[in-house]
Design a protein around this motif. Structure first.
Motif, PDB file in Angstrom:
ATOM      1  N   UNK A   6       0.808  -1.223   0.000  1.00 56.96           N
ATOM      2  CA  UNK A   6       0.000   0.000   0.000  1.00 56.96           C
ATOM      3  C   UNK A   6       0.840   1.271   0.000  1.00 56.96           C
ATOM      4  N   UNK A   7       1.994   1.206  -0.620  1.00 60.71           N
ATOM      5  CA  UNK A   7       2.902   2.345  -0.732  1.00 60.71           C
ATOM      6  C   UNK A   7       3.367   2.444  -2.173  1.00 60.71           C
ATOM      7  N   UNK A   8       3.357   3.641  -2.729  1.00 57.52           N
ATOM      8  CA  UNK A   8       3.866   3.826  -4.088  1.00 57.52           C
ATOM      9  C   UNK A   8       5.388   3.774  -4.046  1.00 57.52           C
ATOM     10  N   UNK A   9       5.945   2.849  -4.796  1.00 56.02           N
ATOM     11  CA  UNK A   9       7.394   2.666  -4.884  1.00 56.02           C
ATOM     12  C   UNK A   9       7.852   3.222  -6.225  1.00 56.02           C
ATOM     13  N   UNK A  10       8.800   4.139  -6.207  1.00 54.02           N
ATOM     14  CA  UNK A  10       9.352   4.672  -7.449  1.00 54.02           C
ATOM     15  C   UNK A  10      10.768   4.140  -7.631  1.00 54.02           C
ATOM     16  N   UNK A  11      11.092   3.813  -8.865  1.00 54.01           N
ATOM     17  CA  UNK A  11      12.419   3.284  -9.196  1.00 54.01           C
ATOM     18  C   UNK A  11      13.049   4.099 -10.306  1.00 54.01           C
ATOM     19  N   UNK A  25       6.354  -9.324 -14.217  1.00 53.73           N
ATOM     20  CA  UNK A  25       5.054  -9.267 -14.890  1.00 53.73           C
ATOM     21  C   UNK A  25       3.885  -8.814 -14.008  1.00 53.73           C
ATOM     22  N   UNK A  26       3.820  -9.251 -12.773  1.00 51.99           N
ATOM     23  CA  UNK A  26       2.698  -8.891 -11.907  1.00 51.99           C
ATOM     24  C   UNK A  26       2.724  -7.425 -11.473  1.00 51.99           C
ATOM     25  N   UNK A  27       3.842  -6.747 -11.693  1.00 50.42           N
ATOM     26  CA  UNK A  27       3.966  -5.354 -11.262  1.00 50.42           C
ATOM     27  C   UNK A  27       3.894  -4.359 -12.408  1.00 50.42           C
ATOM     28  N   UNK A  28       3.741  -4.831 -13.618  1.00 49.86           N
ATOM     29  CA  UNK A  28       3.612  -3.898 -14.734  1.00 49.86           C
ATOM     30  C   UNK A  28       4.485  -4.270 -15.911  1.00 49.86           C
ATOM     31  N   UNK A  45       1.812  -2.265  -4.491  1.00 45.28           N
ATOM     32  CA  UNK A  45       1.352  -3.624  -4.242  1.00 45.28           C
ATOM     33  C   UNK A  45       0.346  -3.594  -3.092  1.00 45.28           C
ATOM     34  N   UNK A  46      -0.799  -4.251  -3.287  1.00 42.35           N
ATOM     35  CA  UNK A  46      -1.857  -4.191  -2.273  1.00 42.35           C
ATOM     36  C   UNK A  46      -1.873  -5.365  -1.299  1.00 42.35           C
ATOM     37  N   UNK A  47      -1.183  -6.462  -1.628  1.00 42.69           N
ATOM     38  CA  UNK A  47      -1.173  -7.578  -0.681  1.00 42.69           C
ATOM     39  C   UNK A  47       0.219  -8.189  -0.592  1.00 42.69           C
ATOM     40  N   UNK A  48       0.568  -8.675   0.596  1.00 43.02           N
ATOM     41  CA  UNK A  48       1.905  -9.251   0.788  1.00 43.02           C
ATOM     42  C   UNK A  48       2.148 -10.434  -0.149  1.00 43.02           C
ATOM     43  N   UNK A  49       3.400 -10.628  -0.494  1.00 45.74           N
ATOM     44  CA  UNK A  49       3.781 -11.746  -1.341  1.00 45.74           C
ATOM     45  C   UNK A  49       5.136 -11.531  -1.958  1.00 45.74           C
ATOM     46  N   UNK A  50       5.582 -12.524  -2.683  1.00 43.95           N
ATOM     47  CA  UNK A  50       6.850 -12.450  -3.394  1.00 43.95           C
ATOM     48  C   UNK A  50       6.533 -12.402  -4.885  1.00 43.95           C
ATOM     49  N   UNK A  51       7.061 -11.411  -5.558  1.00 45.62           N
ATOM     50  CA  UNK A  51       6.818 -11.197  -6.983  1.00 45.62           C
ATOM     51  C   UNK A  51       8.153 -11.365  -7.707  1.00 45.62           C
ATOM     52  N   UNK A  69      13.467 -10.018  -7.732  1.00 45.83           N
ATOM     53  CA  UNK A  69      12.439 -10.443  -6.797  1.00 45.83           C
ATOM     54  C   UNK A  69      12.061  -9.260  -5.917  1.00 45.83           C
ATOM     55  N   UNK A  70      10.758  -9.061  -5.771  1.00 47.69           N
ATOM     56  CA  UNK A  70      10.236  -8.036  -4.872  1.00 47.69           C
ATOM     57  C   UNK A  70       9.422  -8.754  -3.803  1.00 47.69           C
ATOM     58  N   UNK A  71       9.802  -8.550  -2.555  1.00 42.45           N
ATOM     59  CA  UNK A  71       9.093  -9.136  -1.424  1.00 42.45           C
ATOM     60  C   UNK A  71       8.263  -8.021  -0.799  1.00 42.45           C
ATOM     61  N   UNK A  72       6.935  -8.106  -0.939  1.00 41.90           N
ATOM     62  CA  UNK A  72       6.033  -7.098  -0.405  1.00 41.90           C
ATOM     63  C   UNK A  72       5.568  -7.545   0.980  1.00 41.90           C
TER      64      UNK A  72
END
Length: 80
Positions: A6-11, A25-28, A45-51, A69-72
């Motif tokens: 629930x936080x906007x992450x900028x890269x 893929x799941x992030x855009x 990302x709105x729910x915890x998980x590993x992307x 890998x992004x761990x939310x």
């Protein structure tokens, strides 16, 4: 990378050697990393998980090892 949900992450995506393509893929969509030209993207990302994802541009002999890998996690878990 570990990020809070629930936080906007900028890269800012940069490359020091050849063209790469950051893609989870799941992030855009794919974001190109071109030497000398920073690219920018964001996700939320709105729910915890590993992307998981990988470089989507054949960039050289170690291309198959360019994994991402992004761990939310919850905000509470992120601050500890």
């Amino acid at each position: 990378m570990v990020v809070p949900i629930n936080t906007t992450i900028t890269l800012t995506i940069v490359s020091q050697d050849v063209v790469h393509s950051w893609w989870i893929p799941q992030l855009g969509g794919k974001v190109q990393a071109v030497p000398g030209y920073p690219s920018h993207t964001w996700f939320k990302i709105s729910k915890p998980g590993v992307y998981s994802g990988q470089c989507a541009f054949i960039c050289g002999r170690l291309h198959a090892r360019m994994l991402a890998e992004v761990d939310a996690v919850t905000p509470a878990a992120f601050t500890t």
